[in-house]
Design an enzyme around this catalytic site. Structure first.
Site, mmCIF file in Angstrom:
data_model
loop_
_atom_site.group_PDB
_atom_site.id
_atom_site.type_symbol
_atom_site.label_atom_id
_atom_site.label_comp_id
_atom_site.label_asym_id
_atom_site.label_seq_id
_atom_site.Cartn_x
_atom_site.Cartn_y
_atom_site.Cartn_z
ATOM 1 N N GLU A 28 1.298 -1.322 0.181
ATOM 2 C CA GLU A 28 0.165 -0.051 0.064
ATOM 3 C C GLU A 28 0.670 1.142 -0.157
ATOM 4 O OE1 GLU A 28 -2.772 -0.528 3.745
ATOM 5 O OE2 GLU A 28 -3.876 -2.147 2.706
ATOM 6 N N GLU B 292 -6.099 -11.092 -1.330
ATOM 7 C CA GLU B 292 -7.116 -10.727 0.130
ATOM 8 C C GLU B 292 -8.100 -10.559 -0.839
ATOM 9 O OE1 GLU B 292 -5.467 -6.835 1.878
ATOM 10 O OE2 GLU B 292 -3.519 -7.933 1.644
HETATM 11 O O1 9MR Z 1 -7.020 -8.299 8.748
HETATM 12 C C1 9MR Z 1 -6.414 -7.738 9.613
HETATM 13 C C2 9MR Z 1 -6.535 -7.717 10.401
HETATM 14 O O2 9MR Z 1 -6.963 -7.962 11.336
HETATM 15 C C3 9MR Z 1 -5.384 -6.891 11.395
HETATM 16 O O3 9MR Z 1 -5.948 -6.263 12.418
HETATM 17 C C4 9MR Z 1 -5.332 -5.454 9.992
HETATM 18 C C5 9MR Z 1 -4.241 -4.765 11.615
HETATM 19 O O4 9MR Z 1 -3.028 -5.517 11.250
HETATM 20 O O5 9MR Z 1 -4.410 -6.179 9.229
HETATM 21 C C6 9MR Z 1 -5.929 -6.632 8.910
HETATM 22 O O6 9MR Z 1 -5.107 -7.443 7.187
HETATM 23 C C7 9MR Z 1 -4.593 -5.988 6.238
HETATM 24 C C8 9MR Z 1 -3.710 -6.271 5.615
HETATM 25 O O7 9MR Z 1 -2.767 -6.342 6.041
HETATM 26 C C9 9MR Z 1 -3.644 -5.424 4.783
HETATM 27 N N1 9MR Z 1 -4.454 -4.811 3.640
HETATM 28 C C10 9MR Z 1 -5.717 -5.144 4.087
HETATM 29 C C11 9MR Z 1 -5.771 -6.241 5.361
HETATM 30 C C12 9MR Z 1 -7.838 -5.966 5.595
HETATM 31 O O8 9MR Z 1 -7.781 -4.651 6.532
#
Ligand code: 9MR
Length: 392
Positions: free
Chosen positions: A181, A297
Site C-alpha cells: 500500500e 486478499e
Molecule cells: O485483517 C487484518 C486485521 O486483522 C488486522 O487488525 C489489520 C491490521 O494489522 O490488518 C488486516 O489486514 C489488512 C492487510 O494486512 C493489508 N490489507 C488490508 C487488510 C484488511 O485491513
C-alpha cells in the site's frame, strides 16, 4: 441532498461504500441509487451450480493455479472444524497478523518468531504454500517504532528486519508482500507515493531498497508489491491503477527484483462499478511488464446488502464470480487468496477500536464458508470461476 462526509479507508470499506463513491467522499443522495444497482446482481434465476465435491485448492490446481486464505493462529489451532476445512480447501496460507512488525518485533533489538514458526510448520506438514505478509507497511508498526526509528538508523533497521525475517523463512515462503500500500493518489506528490514513516525517513528509494534486500535474503521467493483500491471503474481506482503501473514500470526500469503485483481485491457487494474489460486491460498492462499477478486478499463486503440471507448470498456470489471469471482469463494470474475462509473469522467483523471479533450472531457473510464452516454460494462462485478458467 448532497451533504459530503469525509471518511477514511477503513470506514469506507466497513460502510461498504468504496466502490460506490469511488472518491472517498459520500454524497448521501447516492444511497437511493443503491437498490436499483443491486437489482442487477440480485438475480434469483442466476444459478451457481457446481459439478462434484472437489475442494477449491483441487479446482485451482487443476488449472495450474493455487487457492489459499489468510488465517489467524487462534482459530487455526483451537477450532478443529475450521482447521479441517482450512486443510481441505487451501493450498496456500498467509498469516493475517503473525509476520507483521507488531507481531514480530517486541522491541528494536529483538524478534519473536513463535507464532510465525508455528504457521510455517503447519504449511509444511500440510503441503501448503506459505505467503509472507508484509515487510514494509505504514500500518501495524510497533509503538516503539515512532520513538526509536529516525533517519539516521532507519535503513539499518529495515535491512536487519528484512534479512532476519526473509532469511529465516528462505526457501519456505512462496512469495513475499515486500511493500504494501505505498500509493496514495491523494498524497499531493507527483509520484503519488503515500506519506508514510518509511517515505519520510528514507525518501522514495525505500521501495527499491526493500526489494533488493529481500532478494538477497531469499533469491527464490517471488517478490510482490501489494495494493488495494484497484478494482473498480471509478475515478479514484483508475488514478490508482495508473499510479501503480507507473511505479511498477519505474521499478522494472531500474532493474529492481520485483516479480509480481498483488491485488488485494477487497470488493464491495453493493457496487456495480466493476468493468471487466477495463480491469483486464490493466492486468494485461501489468503482465506486459513481465510481472505475475496474485489476487491476495479477496473478500466481498456485504454490509449494505439486504438482510435476507438468500439475497445476500446471491449478490456476494455474483460479485465473486464476475470478478474472478474476468481476472482468471489473464494467464499472468497465478493464484487467488481470500482474506479469511470462514465468515466466523472475517476481519470485517473486527471491532474498530479493540480489534476483537464481534461475538456471534452477526450478519456478515463475505467469505466462501459460513460461520459454521459450511460451503455457501460464494464458495460455489469461486469453484465455478476456477472450473471455467483457462489452464496455465
Ligand atoms: O485483517 C487484518 C486485521 O486483522 C488486522 O487488525 C489489520 C491490521 O494489522 O490488518 C488486516 O489486514 C489488512 C492487510 O494486512 C493489508 N490489507 C488490508 C487488510 C484488511 O485491513
Amino acid at each position: 441532498m448532497t451533504r459530503k462526509i469525509l471518511l477514511n479507508r477503513r470506514q469506507i470499506l466497513q460502510l461498504g461504500l468504496g466502490g460506490l463513491t469511488g472518491i472517498g467522499t459520500l454524497a448521501l443522495g447516492q444511497a437511493k441509487c443503491l437498490s436499483k444497482q443491486l437489482e442487477k446482481l440480485d438475480n434469483p434465476n442466476r444459478k451457481f451450480t457446481v459439478i462434484g465435491q472437489a475442494s477449491l485448492k483441487q479446482r485451482a490446481a487443476a488449472k495450474g493455479l493455487f487457492y489459499g486464505a489468510a488465517v489467524r493462529i487462534n482459530p487455526l489451532f483451537q477450532d478443529k472444524k475450521f482447521r479441517a476445512n482450512f486443510i481441505q480447501e487451501c493450498g496456500a496460507l498467509v498469516p493475517e497478523w503473525d509476520l507483521k512488525w507488531t507481531s514480530l518485533r517486541p522491541d528494536i533489538s529483538s524478534f519473536n518468531f513463535t507464532y510465525a514458526d508455528r504457521l510455517a510448520k503447519f504449511t509444511q506438514s500440510n503441503g501448503m504454500l506459505l505467503r509472507g505478509h508484509t515487510l514494509v507497511w505504514h500500518e501495524s508498526l510497533p509503538t516503539w517504532f515512532q520513538k526509536e526509528v529516525n533517519s539516521a538508523n532507519v535503513a539499518k533497521i529495515l535491512q536487519q528486519h528484512i534479512k532476519t525475517v526473509v532469511g529465516r523463512y528462505a526457501r519456505q515462503v512462496h512469495s513475499w508482500d515486500v511493500v504494501n500500500e505505498a500509493i496514495d493518489i491523494k498524497s499531493g506528490r507527483a509520484d503519488n507515493l503515500r506519506n508514510t514513516p518509511w517515505l519520510q525517513l528514507m525518501g522514495p528509494d525505500y521501495i527499491e531498497f526493500a526489494f533488493r534486500t529481500a532478494a538477497q535474503a531469499d533469491p527464490h521467493a517471488l517478490l510482490v508489491y501489494n495494493e488495494y483500491g484497484l478494482d473498480y471503474d471509478s475515478r479514484d481506482d483508475e488514478a490508482k491503477r495508473v499510479a501503480v503501473l507507473k511505479l511498477l514500470k519505474d521499478l522494472k526500469w531500474r532493474g529492481t527484483p520485483i516479480h509480481a503485483l498483488g491485488i488485494q481485491a477487497h470488493l464491495n457487494g453493493a457496487s456495480t462499478l466493476f468493468n471487466s474489460q477495463k480491469f483486464r486491460s490493466f492486468l494485461g498492462n501489468v503482465a506486459s511488464l513481465g510481472l505475475k499477478i496474485l489476487i491476495t486478499e479477496l473478500d466481498v463486503l456485504d454490509k449494505n446488502l439486504p438482510e435476507d440471507t438468500t439475497k445476500r448470498d446471491q449478490i456476494v456470489a455474483a460479485v465473486y464470480e464476475d470478478y474472478l471469471s474476468a481476472v482468471l482469463q489473464e494467464k499472468a494470474v497465478i493464484g487467488v487468496l481470500t482474506w479469511g475462509l470462514s465468515d466466523r473469522y472475517t476481519w470485517l467483523a473486527e471491532d474498530n477500536s479493540s480489534g476483537k471479533l464481534l461475538p456471534l450472531p452477526f450478519s456478515l457473510r463475505p467469505l466462501p464458508l459460513d460461520v459454521n464452516g459450511n460451503r455457501k454460494l460464494a464458495w460455489n462462485a469461486i469453484a465455478r470461476a476456477f472450473d471455467s478458467a483457462p489452464r496455465r
